[in-house]
Write a protein that holds these residues in place. Structure first.
Motif, PDB file in Angstrom:
ATOM      1  N   SER A 282      34.156  24.458   8.444  1.00  0.00           N
ATOM      2  CA  SER A 282      33.188  23.391   8.141  1.00  0.00           C
ATOM      3  C   SER A 282      33.457  22.164   9.005  1.00  0.00           C
ATOM      4  O   SER A 282      32.543  21.583   9.596  1.00  0.00           O
ATOM      5  N   ARG A 283      34.731  21.777   9.076  1.00  0.00           N
ATOM      6  CA  ARG A 283      35.082  20.614   9.896  1.00  0.00           C
ATOM      7  C   ARG A 283      34.858  20.890  11.372  1.00  0.00           C
ATOM      8  O   ARG A 283      34.473  19.987  12.131  1.00  0.00           O
TER       9      ARG A 283
ATOM     10  N   ASN B 230      30.115  17.160   6.886  1.00  0.00           N
ATOM     11  CA  ASN B 230      30.820  16.085   6.184  1.00  0.00           C
ATOM     12  C   ASN B 230      31.457  16.611   4.895  1.00  0.00           C
ATOM     13  O   ASN B 230      31.062  17.645   4.362  1.00  0.00           O
ATOM     14  N   GLU B 231      32.453  15.872   4.401  1.00  0.00           N
ATOM     15  CA  GLU B 231      33.283  16.348   3.287  1.00  0.00           C
ATOM     16  C   GLU B 231      32.468  16.630   2.023  1.00  0.00           C
ATOM     17  O   GLU B 231      32.683  17.637   1.338  1.00  0.00           O
TER      18      GLU B 231
ATOM     19  N   ASP C 128      37.132  25.269   4.719  1.00  0.00           N
ATOM     20  CA  ASP C 128      37.278  23.865   5.119  1.00  0.00           C
ATOM     21  C   ASP C 128      37.462  23.732   6.626  1.00  0.00           C
ATOM     22  O   ASP C 128      36.871  22.848   7.268  1.00  0.00           O
TER      23      ASP C 128
ATOM     24  N   MET D 293      30.431  19.733   2.494  1.00  0.00           N
ATOM     25  CA  MET D 293      31.348  20.866   2.552  1.00  0.00           C
ATOM     26  C   MET D 293      31.741  21.321   1.147  1.00  0.00           C
ATOM     27  O   MET D 293      31.713  22.515   0.837  1.00  0.00           O
TER      28      MET D 293
END
Length: 258
Positions: free
Chosen positions: A116-117, A122-123, A113, A126
């Protein structure tokens, strides 16, 4: 074929400490690690840099990954210069090295996470990619286990997954199977072939002949920081096995020494 990487006369020289001079058995204060190196790679292929330890492979990949800056020359990755546009290059590549160290107290879930951020994923994307990648590499069962408690092979697979969180078009691997057990090594090499089938471009360094023969569409042999020969396996081998051809080239470059 569409060119996606063009390396142009890359050079890198390092200052040697007294200890390094002893190890290198030299009185020279500087060492040329990469010496006017040029080659290219095409979209959807695996390109291998083959050479002995100390040939300049890792230094080359670090320059391509913008971790170190060339003294001279440049490399253009998918239209972006490592010298003038390093941030744009980083957005386009994934880089994995055996020297990548993961913090012991984080979990795979947290690390995926976080990175990825960091890459602006985007969530929704991800979560989809994490589910797919964790299942593909068997990380899902260890998602909340701290890195300190993971096996060496699982740490390497997690490192691979983290390097690809943003689904890069160009993937750079330094000795991708170094130190891995045979099962984990096979998992990694199978995945590299899957990535190529998806149209990704993979640049890898290795000193393992069988890995090049199994994976690479083209190969460049690098000795003392210089590209000695580059092309398809058939072109480079010239009717010989890759191992025999390599040692023939090596002897020619070293004046007969092995």
């Amino acid at each position: 074929m569409e060119e996606i990487l063009r390396v142009e006369e890359l050079c890198k020289t390092f200052t040697l400490s007294r200890k390094q001079q002893k190890i290198e058995r030299t009185t020279a204060k500087r060492k040329t690690a990469v010496d006017h190196l040029s080659f290219n790679a095409y979209r959807g292929e695996i390109f291998g840099l083959l050479g002995p330890n100390g040939a300049g492979k890792t230094t080359t990949l670090r320059m391509l990954s913008t971790l170190i800056r060339p003294d001279e020359g440049d490399a253009i990755l998918d239209g972006c210069s490592v010298v003038n546009e390093p941030e744009n290059v980083r957005a386009k590549i994934g880089f994995l090295t055996s020297e990548l160290k993961l913090e012991d107290f984080f979990t795979p879930n947290y690390l995926f996470d976080f990175f990825s951020r960091l890459h602006g994923v985007n969530e929704g994307t991800m979560m989809e990619r994490k589910e797919h990648m964790f299942k593909r590499f068997g990380i899902d069962k260890f998602a909340e286990v701290k890195v300190a408690n993971l096996s060496t092979g699982m740490k390497q697979k997690l490192s691979l997954v983290i390097s690809l969180v943003h689904d890069p078009e160009i993937i750079i691997f330094d000795e991708p199977t170094n130190g891995l057990d045979v099962l984990t090594a096979r998992t990694v090499t199978d995945y590299l072939q899957e990535l190529r089938a998806e149209g990704k471009t993979i640049i890898l360094s290795t000193h393992i002949f069988s890995l090049v023969e199994r994976l690479c569409d083209r190969v460049g042999i690098i000795i003392d920081g210089r590209m000695i020969t580059c092309g398809s396996l058939e072109e480079v081998c010239n009717g010989m096995t890759l191992e025999d051809r390599f040692f023939e080239i090596y002897k020619e470059q070293k004046g007969g020494e092995e």
